[in-house]
Design a protein around this motif. Structure first.
Motif, short mmCIF file in Angstrom:
data_model
loop_
_atom_site.label_atom_id
_atom_site.label_comp_id
_atom_site.label_asym_id
_atom_site.label_seq_id
_atom_site.Cartn_x
_atom_site.Cartn_y
_atom_site.Cartn_z
N VAL A 155 0.87 -1.18 0.00
CA VAL A 155 0.00 0.00 0.00
C VAL A 155 0.90 1.22 0.00
N GLY A 156 0.91 1.96 -1.06
CA GLY A 156 1.76 3.13 -1.17
C GLY A 156 1.21 4.30 -0.39
N LEU A 157 2.10 5.26 -0.13
CA LEU A 157 1.70 6.45 0.61
C LEU A 157 0.62 7.21 -0.14
N GLY A 158 0.73 7.23 -1.45
CA GLY A 158 -0.30 7.93 -2.23
C GLY A 158 -1.67 7.30 -2.05
N ASP A 159 -1.72 5.97 -2.00
CA ASP A 159 -3.00 5.29 -1.79
C ASP A 159 -3.57 5.64 -0.42
N LEU A 160 -2.68 5.64 0.58
CA LEU A 160 -3.15 5.94 1.94
C LEU A 160 -3.66 7.37 2.05
N LEU A 161 -2.93 8.29 1.43
CA LEU A 161 -3.37 9.68 1.49
C LEU A 161 -4.67 9.87 0.71
N ALA A 162 -4.84 9.13 -0.35
CA ALA A 162 -6.10 9.20 -1.10
C ALA A 162 -7.26 8.72 -0.23
N ARG A 163 -7.02 7.67 0.55
CA ARG A 163 -8.07 7.19 1.47
C ARG A 163 -8.40 8.27 2.50
N VAL A 164 -7.34 8.91 3.00
CA VAL A 164 -7.56 9.96 4.00
C VAL A 164 -8.41 11.07 3.41
N GLU A 165 -8.13 11.48 2.18
CA GLU A 165 -8.90 12.55 1.56
C GLU A 165 -10.34 12.13 1.30
N VAL A 172 2.60 10.32 10.99
CA VAL A 172 1.91 11.46 11.60
C VAL A 172 0.44 11.52 11.19
N VAL A 173 0.20 11.34 9.88
CA VAL A 173 -1.14 11.57 9.36
C VAL A 173 -2.05 10.37 9.55
N LEU A 174 -1.56 9.18 9.24
CA LEU A 174 -2.45 8.01 9.18
C LEU A 174 -3.07 7.64 10.52
N PRO A 175 -2.30 7.48 11.61
CA PRO A 175 -2.96 7.08 12.86
C PRO A 175 -4.02 8.07 13.32
N PHE A 176 -3.82 9.37 13.01
CA PHE A 176 -4.75 10.39 13.49
C PHE A 176 -5.78 10.77 12.43
N SER A 177 -5.88 9.90 11.42
CA SER A 177 -6.97 10.02 10.45
C SER A 177 -7.88 8.81 10.51
N ASP A 178 -7.73 8.02 11.56
CA ASP A 178 -8.59 6.85 11.76
C ASP A 178 -10.03 7.32 11.97
N GLU A 179 -10.97 6.72 11.23
CA GLU A 179 -12.36 7.18 11.29
C GLU A 179 -12.96 7.04 12.67
N ALA A 180 -12.69 5.94 13.35
CA ALA A 180 -13.25 5.75 14.69
C ALA A 180 -12.73 6.80 15.65
N LEU A 181 -11.44 7.11 15.56
CA LEU A 181 -10.85 8.15 16.42
C LEU A 181 -11.46 9.51 16.11
N VAL A 182 -11.59 9.81 14.84
CA VAL A 182 -12.15 11.11 14.45
C VAL A 182 -13.58 11.26 14.97
N GLN A 221 2.06 6.02 17.19
CA GLN A 221 2.26 5.47 15.87
C GLN A 221 2.12 3.96 15.95
N GLY A 222 1.91 3.35 14.84
CA GLY A 222 1.73 1.91 14.85
C GLY A 222 0.28 1.51 14.87
N PRO A 223 0.00 0.21 14.83
CA PRO A 223 -1.37 -0.28 14.70
C PRO A 223 -2.25 -0.02 15.91
N THR A 224 -1.66 0.18 17.09
CA THR A 224 -2.49 0.38 18.29
C THR A 224 -2.68 1.85 18.64
N ALA A 225 -2.09 2.75 17.87
CA ALA A 225 -2.11 4.17 18.24
C ALA A 225 -3.53 4.71 18.34
N ALA A 226 -4.34 4.52 17.30
CA ALA A 226 -5.70 5.08 17.31
C ALA A 226 -6.52 4.53 18.47
N ARG A 227 -6.39 3.22 18.71
CA ARG A 227 -7.17 2.61 19.79
C ARG A 227 -6.75 3.15 21.16
N GLU A 228 -5.46 3.31 21.38
CA GLU A 228 -5.00 3.81 22.68
C GLU A 228 -5.40 5.28 22.87
#
Length: 420
Positions: A113-123, A221-231, A185-192
């Motif tokens: 999964v490239g950074l561009g794909d991830l940022l596209a999901r965020v947008e 920086v961007v991905l963990p804090f763009s988690d939909e559940a966290l938002v 950061q990491g997979p548990t960041a949003a949940r914690e």
């Protein structure tokens, strides 16, 4: 004679069980019917043996993992980036090995999964939440002027934590914090972060919550804090939330839904508490302006009082009394003249009336020489009413006389004596 084996698992019993082989074969047959599924996760193990790849993929949010096998024919077609720690998507089909009862996933395709794909999901997520109205300014809660206690969610012993604490205490030394160190950061960041947010939001002592993280790679920086559940959790929080993620250029979705966005953790400290030095300067300035305003008001009132005192009515207050006294004397004299004139006129009227009344009175007639003759208390107007020898009573202007009728004559009208 061998009893028939039950055809369905629900028909088995202690007296009529399935052999383990049959269960294993049935499980394999069931799983073989499962369609190919695209999944996403992180590769936490990566081993290669004779061209085959033996991988372990872990869920991005929860602590779930499964083994994944990539056969040599498929592995030869994989592009670069399939390595331990990579975030990948894979087309997999479950495979059950009947001999050992081991379940793994066979990947027929895998790509990083490239950074561009991830940022596209965020947008896409940003646009979707914006359409829901979660970013509306009307939902933003104002920060308290001076929070009683500040909730801080950040990495343990991180630079972001030190920046927020140091700069906040520099601005307001009495500030109190409720710290919640979490993985940022990491997979548990949003949940914690969500768990810490729920705990601080439920604490009535906490007036504002800061979610802070220092700089780093864009995906960290961007991905963990763009988690939909966290938002959505931040949007639902009752306590005002300040987002201080990364640097000015970093913009996770959390920034859009938070009540206040700070460009850096240091900027967050400036937003959550006032500067004590600036507040003291404002107080001193306010005191000076207040003193100046009081002095100016006193001076204005003194000048106004002086103007009032210089007016004739206050410079010589007896003048008002003198003028009113003169008016009173003038009015009194006018009243006296008016009354005297009226009295004189009325006196003349009374004199005239008295003279008229006197001229009409019987006494005035008697004073002119006439007399009133009475017989038996009746006035004698005709000589024929009396006889010879009758006693008469004669009323004069002064005194009375008694007489006896010795003769009479009737039919004649007496005349008034001349000169009467």
């Amino acid at each position: 004679m061998t009893e028939p084996v039950p055809g369905m698992a629900g028909e088995t019993s202690a007296e009529s069980p399935w052999p383990l082989r049959l269960l294993s074969e049935n499980l394999k047959a069931y799983l073989d019917r499962a369609p190919t599924t695209w999944i996403e996760g992180q590769l936490i193990e990566h081993k290669e043996s004779r061209g085959h790849l033996w991988l372990t993929m872990r869920d991005l949010d929860e602590d779930y993992s499964m083994p994944v096998t990539v056969w040599r024919s498929t592995a030869a077609r994989l592009g670069p980036g399939i390595e331990q720690g990579a975030r990948v998507v894979a087309a997999v089909k479950p495979n059950f090995y009947t001999k050992t009862g081991r379940l793994n996933l066979i990947a027929s395709e895998m790509r990083p999964v490239g950074l561009g794909d991830l940022l596209a999901r965020v947008e896409r997520l940003r646009r979707s939440l914006d359409a829901e109205g979660l970013f509306s300014p009307a939902l933003k809660k104002p920060l308290p002027l001076l929070p009683e206690r500040i909730g801080l969610i950040t990495g343990r012993d991180s630079d972001a934590m030190k920046d927020v604490l140091r700069n906040t205490h520099l601005r307001w030394p009495a500030a109190e914090f409720e710290l919640r160190p979490v993985a940022v950061q990491g997979p548990t960041a949003a949940r914690e972060v969500m768990a810490a947010l729920a705990e601080l939001d439920a604490d009535p002592r906490v007036d504002v919550i800061v979610i802070a993280r220092g700089g780093g790679a864009l995906e960290e920086v961007v991905l963990p804090f763009s988690d939909e559940a966290l938002v959505r959790a931040v949007a639902a929080a009752q306590t005002p939330v300040v987002s201080a993620i990364g640097h000015e250029a970093d913009r996770p979705v959390l920034d859009d839904v938070a009540d206040v966005r700070a460009s850096t953790p240091t900027d967050a400290a400036k937003r959550i508490v006032p500067d004590a030095g600036e507040e003291r300067a404002r107080i001193n300035d306010a005191r000076l302006r207040l003193a100046s305003a009081v002095e100016r008001r006193v001076r204005q009132e003194a000048e106004h009082l002086q103007q009032v005192r210089s007016r004739p009515v206050l410079a010589a207050p007896e003048t008002m009394i003198t003028l009113r006294h003169e008016d009173l004397v003038r009015l009194r004299d006018r009243a006296r003249l008016t009354f005297t004139g009226a009295l004189r006129r009325e006196h003349d009227v009374v004199t005239q009336l008295r003279a008229r009344v006197r001229s009409l009175s019987p006494q005035h007639t008697l004073d002119r020489g006439y007399a009133v003759v009475q017989h038996d208390a009746a006035v004698v107007r005709d000589a024929a009413v009396v006889s010879l020898g009758d006693e008469l009573d004669i009323l004069l202007a002064a005194g009375r006389l008694s007489a006896t009728v010795s003769g009479s004559a009737s039919g004649t009208t007496p005349t008034e004596p001349k000169g009467s």
